[in-house]
Each structure stands twice: as structure tokens, then as C-alpha cells.
Scaffold this active site. Sequence first.
Site, PDB file in Angstrom:
ATOM      1  N   ASP A  63     -12.029 -13.007   4.514  1.00 13.34           N
ATOM      2  CA  ASP A  63     -11.164 -12.070   4.089  1.00 13.34           C
ATOM      3  C   ASP A  63      -9.639 -12.273   4.155  1.00 13.34           C
ATOM      4  OD1 ASP A  63      -9.928  -9.597   3.693  1.00 13.34           O
ATOM      5  OD2 ASP A  63     -11.244  -8.558   5.116  1.00 13.34           O
ATOM      6  N   HIS A  79     -13.622  -1.356   1.087  1.00  6.91           N
ATOM      7  CA  HIS A  79     -12.862  -2.678   1.287  1.00  6.91           C
ATOM      8  C   HIS A  79     -13.580  -3.662   0.874  1.00  6.91           C
ATOM      9  CE1 HIS A  79     -10.059  -5.551   2.993  1.00  6.91           C
ATOM     10  NE2 HIS A  79     -11.059  -5.972   4.039  1.00  6.91           N
ATOM     11  N   TRP A 110       0.789  -1.279  -0.077  1.00  6.14           N
ATOM     12  CA  TRP A 110       0.091  -0.044  -0.045  1.00  6.14           C
ATOM     13  C   TRP A 110       0.744   1.326   0.052  1.00  6.14           C
ATOM     14  CZ3 TRP A 110      -1.310  -4.458   2.079  1.00  6.14           C
ATOM     15  CH2 TRP A 110      -2.712  -5.139   1.877  1.00  6.14           C
ATOM     16  N   TYR A 115      -6.934   5.074  -0.361  1.00  9.17           N
ATOM     17  CA  TYR A 115      -8.146   4.170  -0.159  1.00  9.17           C
ATOM     18  C   TYR A 115      -8.266   3.607   1.020  1.00  9.17           C
ATOM     19  CZ  TYR A 115      -7.248  -0.725  -0.747  1.00  9.17           C
ATOM     20  OH  TYR A 115      -6.901  -1.925  -0.740  1.00  9.17           O
ATOM     21  N   CYS A 154      -6.770  -4.949  -1.564  1.00  7.21           N
ATOM     22  CA  CYS A 154      -7.630  -5.817  -1.040  1.00  7.21           C
ATOM     23  C   CYS A 154      -8.618  -6.263  -1.982  1.00  7.21           C
ATOM     24  CB  CYS A 154      -8.688  -4.964  -0.133  1.00  7.21           C
ATOM     25  SG  CYS A 154      -9.435  -3.605  -0.921  1.00  7.21           S
TER      26      CYS A 154
END
Length: 817
Positions: free
Chosen positions: A464, A441, A347, A626, A382
Site C-alpha cells: 500500500d 480504499h 485530500w 471518501y 489512494c
Amino acid sequence: MPAPSSGTTTGSPRSDVGRWGGNPWQPLMTPSPEPEPEPDRHARQRRSPFWARCCGCCSCQNTIDEDWGPELGGDHGSNSRPPRPSPRDGRPNSPAPRPNSLGSTVNTAIQEGKLMVTGVDLLSSPSGQNRQEHHTDEFEYKELIIRRGQPFHMVLFLSRPYESSDHVTLELFIGNNPEVGKGTHVIIPVGQGGSGGWSAQVTKSSGKNLNLQVHTSPNAIIGKFQFTVRTRSEAGEFQLPCDPCNEIYILFNPWCPEDLVYVDREDWRQEYVLNECGRIYYGTEAQIGERTWNYGQFDHGVLDACLYILDRRGMPYGGRRDPISVCRVVSAMVNSLDDSGVLIGNWSGEYSRGTNPSAWVGSVEILLSYLRTGFSVPYGQCWVFAGVTTTVLRCLGLATRTITNFNSAHDTDTSLTMDIYFDENMKPLEHLNHDSVWNFHVWNDCWMKRPDLPPGFDGWQVVDATPQETSSGIFCCGPCSVESIKNGLVYMKYDAPFIFAEVNSDKIYWQRQGDGSFKIVYVEEKAIGSLVLTKAVGSNMREEVSHIYKHPEGSEAERKAVETAAAHGSKPNVYAIQDSAEDVALKVEAQDVVMGQDLTICVVLTNCGSSPRTVKLHLYLSVTFYTGVSGSVFKESKKEVVLAPGASERTAMPVAYKEYRVHLVDQGAMLLNVSGHVKENTQVLAKQHTFRLRTPDLTLTLLQAAVVGQDCEVQIVFQNPLPITLTNVVFRLEGSGLQSPKTLNAGDIEGSKRVTLRQTFVPVRPGSRQLIASLDSPQLSQVHGVIQVDVAPAAGGRGSSDTRGNGSSEETIPIAS
């Protein structure tokens, strides 16, 4: 706080190859040959097992399960290649593969009277009865692929006609130490009652051919099995040697009512198991973007990659019959933390040593790269983790969908609230703001029964794979019942508190007081989980599924769920100390503009009371990832606004392209922090508004009709929206049944220029398909395009081509301006 990226932002592989990296895995046919790695011979200290920490119900039996195999022989350094599946199965008696796809021939002199099996036909053709009835005909494999709990057919070729006194037994093996008690060695006597749901009957005996129908257990282990046949007659016994041509893949079966993954709606099975393409949503609640994702679960090599993931984790074979355990392992293995899994998360905005997460258009290239090399693939965020998870679970037979949650909270302290801290002037104190709210997400829902939970928690389960927080010391999350999330039952397994906070926590604004203490000045109850979306069944429309995750906002049931969950958090009394409400309302409006254009942001204040109000307003604008992590403020504004009773006033903040250009980060998102104080009373105004700059789409045009096995050309058109040159532009092209993943290096594209390129592909499967393209450069990303391609069967009735994709995986192309 961003998702953890420490140790994951470099292109070098992690040194940890997984807690059970040395567990022997079964043979997996790789899409292309690779040199075999040299084994690492350094010893490693044994560590506590994953199952003992992640799954208490399995910890006792599995910590001594012999199917785990020996410990890894050492940690792999950054210059050593992790173990890779071998095209041979590694069992001591395994013969080399034979070219005959219909069976194997036993080159042995036939002894008089002995019943010998001279060949086997598993009827594994994609167009044959077995693959059609088991809904596995789309897999680009020649081997037999079946779903458990459902019968299949085979033909045995014998040395003489079958007699009633003959005994025939079928056997299946998986793992290096097959045992009947663990389900890794299955014995099926023909014509007799089998055990555990396995059985086999003679359907026809004609000459030296014996037709059988075999019933598999709905609780069978999933994976690739070796197959053999034993016979016994008065003249003696015979056993057919195991042959790679006769290996059988067994998957979960959502068509079988006795399977834990059973789905009773055919339209859901078509969408969530068999659909190879989907839509993933991103952006903000007010500016929803969507991109097409090629799941490609039936592409050649993907099934082997999915099984390799389980092997690489060292998952006990006995645990592979349980979809709960399989989902938990997949959520851990799709990310690279702890176990050198599939994808390295990044990220940071720096992707020079890998692929920008926004550039991927599907899962196939990622999974096949992991299968071929054994190295984690850089990079993912994600939606990439979720797209790959959908591919893996659908490939294994679980009904799975990709979910996007807008304004998704990341709770770092188990308070089940999002806490945001400000100074005396309501300027954010970023060094204290550890909780974050992601613009969006993406995770997964998969469908299954939950016999490990009380009644009422079957159905959709959250899984997840994005590594945000650890679960029992491992970066994995779920499966967690959506029903438990809806009602705030955060004590249910697995990871319910974290998931609940993502969709249904409240945002708490704390202001520093003169004595250094903090006071709650505002509670925003509808800010988190404001919209939950997935692709609709049978169409490319959006479907809102917020109602299955939470009760209606503001309802008594919703407030009860939030307060019930918060009572189990680290700040159970937070709702007892909040101040009451106010008569000045605040709303933020941002223009929907394309990146490269100027924009204007407006703050609208409305006096809902009967007395005049004076508001001291502060605006702070910054760019933001984000994930909710914002950069430094690059523009601010302060203004005093006087409001007559019932009146509204607009305060505008113009922002030029030259002001925000140098600050832009991924997704082109910005964050406006608005705070204010009403002079006449104690009301405090606070709001965080996120908006994004749109990026252009690629325009794809098919230039001729598509037919299986014949060249077809597509045209791709792109208009650079920026006044600057895009450097090192890379196009990606991919589509299941159309084009294997392909990378096209296009060089530079000048500012504001329009370019056109053409590419040829050869369809390999008929039907309605989607061809997906993306563009990426250091100056511009998140550019995509898609076109539907209706492929006609080849002349002469051929349903599919032997060609698996076409073109090199990477090439340089000329661009026409």
C-alpha cells in the site's frame, strides 16, 4: 481522520529529496531533454539508514554496503531542482552513445593473431527471438530487455575465426562500484561452468561470427547493466569498451520456477504482468463505480522511471535482487512523504496548484513527469497511488493487481477496532472520532514467495503506497501476506495490524454517560471490509476476493481471527464489556441519482419481537470525503416511531439539490448518521450509511479503422448534468500504443449543455488497445470514458511504428455545442 496532507497540499516541491537522494544512480534515458541541474553544495547531517529501520534482516549488511555511494551534498530548497538522471551513465570510461543499434565497431588496428571483438549484436529487436521469448516485446525500447533465470542469445563479430584455444569472457556491470561478491559485477567465461547460475555456451561458430547462448541467474539483480567482452589468446588480451548501445535491462521473471516471483498460471501472467490496462473500483458497497486505468508499463521511458525510483531512494544494488525489498521501497517512493517520491497526496479538495486526482487516467504522464523533472507530481489519492504502484511493479516483472476494499478502516491507535463516540443524545462527537472508515480504499496485491516468513505465507502480498501511517518511521506499507491477514496473525511482517484493521475490524459505538464516562452501546461486526474487489482475469468484469482476506462473516473462524488480532491490540478486553442484542432492526435506503438531481433517503425500522416498541429516532446528514472525514451537518430530522409486533415503518428525508449543492466535496459522497433509543428496553440503534451521487460518463466513438502509423479520429461527447456553467474544463486523453498522455483545455461549458469534440491520434502498436478520456473542472470531476480500439498492423507487415504517441502534451481546443 484523513490521510496526512500536511505539507503536501501545495504545488511547491518538498525540500527533502530523500534520505539517500545523493546516491549515484545509473544512466536513464529520459523521454525528452531537460537542462541539467546545478549540484546543491550544502552539507547535510547523516541520518540513520532506511534499511536499518524498515528491514531488520538487511540492516547489518546494508548499513556498510559500499553500493550506497556518498551522502547527498545538501538539502534542496524549494527553488532548486532535485537531481535528475543523466542520459550518460556517469562512469569515467563511458563513451558517448553511438547510432548503430546493432552493435559497436572497434576502430582499432587489428593486431595479427589477437582475437578482437569488432562488434556485438544482442538481438534486441522487439520482434526477435530474445524479446519474444522473454515476453518483453511490447516494451517501446530498442535495447535488450530480458528476464532473469532464462537464457538469451547474442552474436559476437570477431577479427578472425574463433579457435578452441581462445578464451572469451562476458562481463556485466551495474552501479558505480561494481563488485563480484555483491553481484554488481558478473563474470561469465564462455564454455565454462559459471557461478551463481550464470553461464554461456557457444551455439555456432561460422567464420568470424560467434553465436552464444547466455544463461542468467534467477537471483540476479534487476536493473540496467553495462556489457563488455574480454578475450585472451596466445597473441594477447583484448577488452571491448562499454557502449550504451549494448546496455541490457534485466527484470524479475514470473515465468521462471526458480525466481521468487514465479507464477504458475499463464492466464495470471497475462493479466497481472502483461496487461497494460485495468479497472479500478470506487464509490460505496451499494453504489460501485468503476474507471479504466492505463498502466502503460511498456510505454517508452516508463522502465527508466521505475529504475529511477529505486535509484532516487538510494536502494543498495545488492538489495535489488529481492522482490520483498523492492516492493517495500516502491511503497515508500510512490508517495512523496519522507523522500520526495513520485506523488504528492492531497485530500483537501483544493487542487489549483496541480491536477485533481480524479482527472488522471493513467500512470504514464505521472511517471514521465517525475523522471524528467525529479519533482514530486501533484496530486494523488489512494487509487492514483495504487495505479502507479501497479505500473511500477508490473514493469519490473512482478505479478500485481489493484485491489479495492469497501468500508476500509483507518485505525489510528492500534486497537484493531473502529471506535466512534457519541454524546448522550447519540450525536457524533467529531473531536473524539480519530478513527475513520473510508468509503473505499485502493491498494495492491503482488505475488511472491516469502522465505523470510514461516511456511504457508507465500502468494499474494499486500503493498500500500498511500501514506496513512508510518512503518518503522517511514510512510510505507507491506509487503504483508494476505494469509496472515485472513487469520489475524498480526505479528507477521510487514504492517499486518494496520492492514488487518482495514478489512476485518469491528466498529464500536461508545455513548457518553451522565457522569462523563463512556459505555459501549453497540458493536457492528460486519461493517468493515464488507467487499473486496479486483478486475477479473481475462475480462473487464469484477471479481470478489473477500474470501482470501477474511473468513465468512460471522463464522467461528472469522470471530476467532478478529479476537486473536484484537488481543494483540491496545484494547485487548473490548469484547468482554459489550452489551447484548435487540429486537428492533434498522436499514437505510438511498436513491441512486445523478449529481444535480433531488433525492430521498429512507430509514426502515422493523420490530422483530412480539411486543410493541417505541423508537426515538435521530437523523443527521452531512457531506463526507471518501476518507470518512465528514463536514458539518446541513440537515437533520427527529421523529418518534411506534412499531407494532412484526411491523415495519419507513421514515423519509427528502433532500433538494439546492440544499446539498454548496456543501458537495470530492466524489459527491454523503453520510447519514442514524441513532435511536427504544423506550421499552435499553436497546440503542446506531448506523452510519454512506452513499454517493453519480456523475455522467464520456461517450467515445471511433470514426474510422485504426492502423499502425496512420491517423485515426475519435469523437468525445459530454452532457453537463448540472444547471450551472462548468469553468476551466480540462479533458485528458491517453492509451498505451495509441496516444501519449494529452491535455486538452476546453474552456467553459454551460449548464445542461451537450458538447462534442474530435481528436486525431496515430496508433504505434497493433492489437487490442483502450483509449481513455476524463473531464475535470472545479464544479464537476470524476467523469470518465473509454473505448476499445483494435489496431491493425501497418501495410507491408510493420508490427509497430517509430512514432511514440502524437500531439502536444497540452493544447486548447474548440468545443462544438
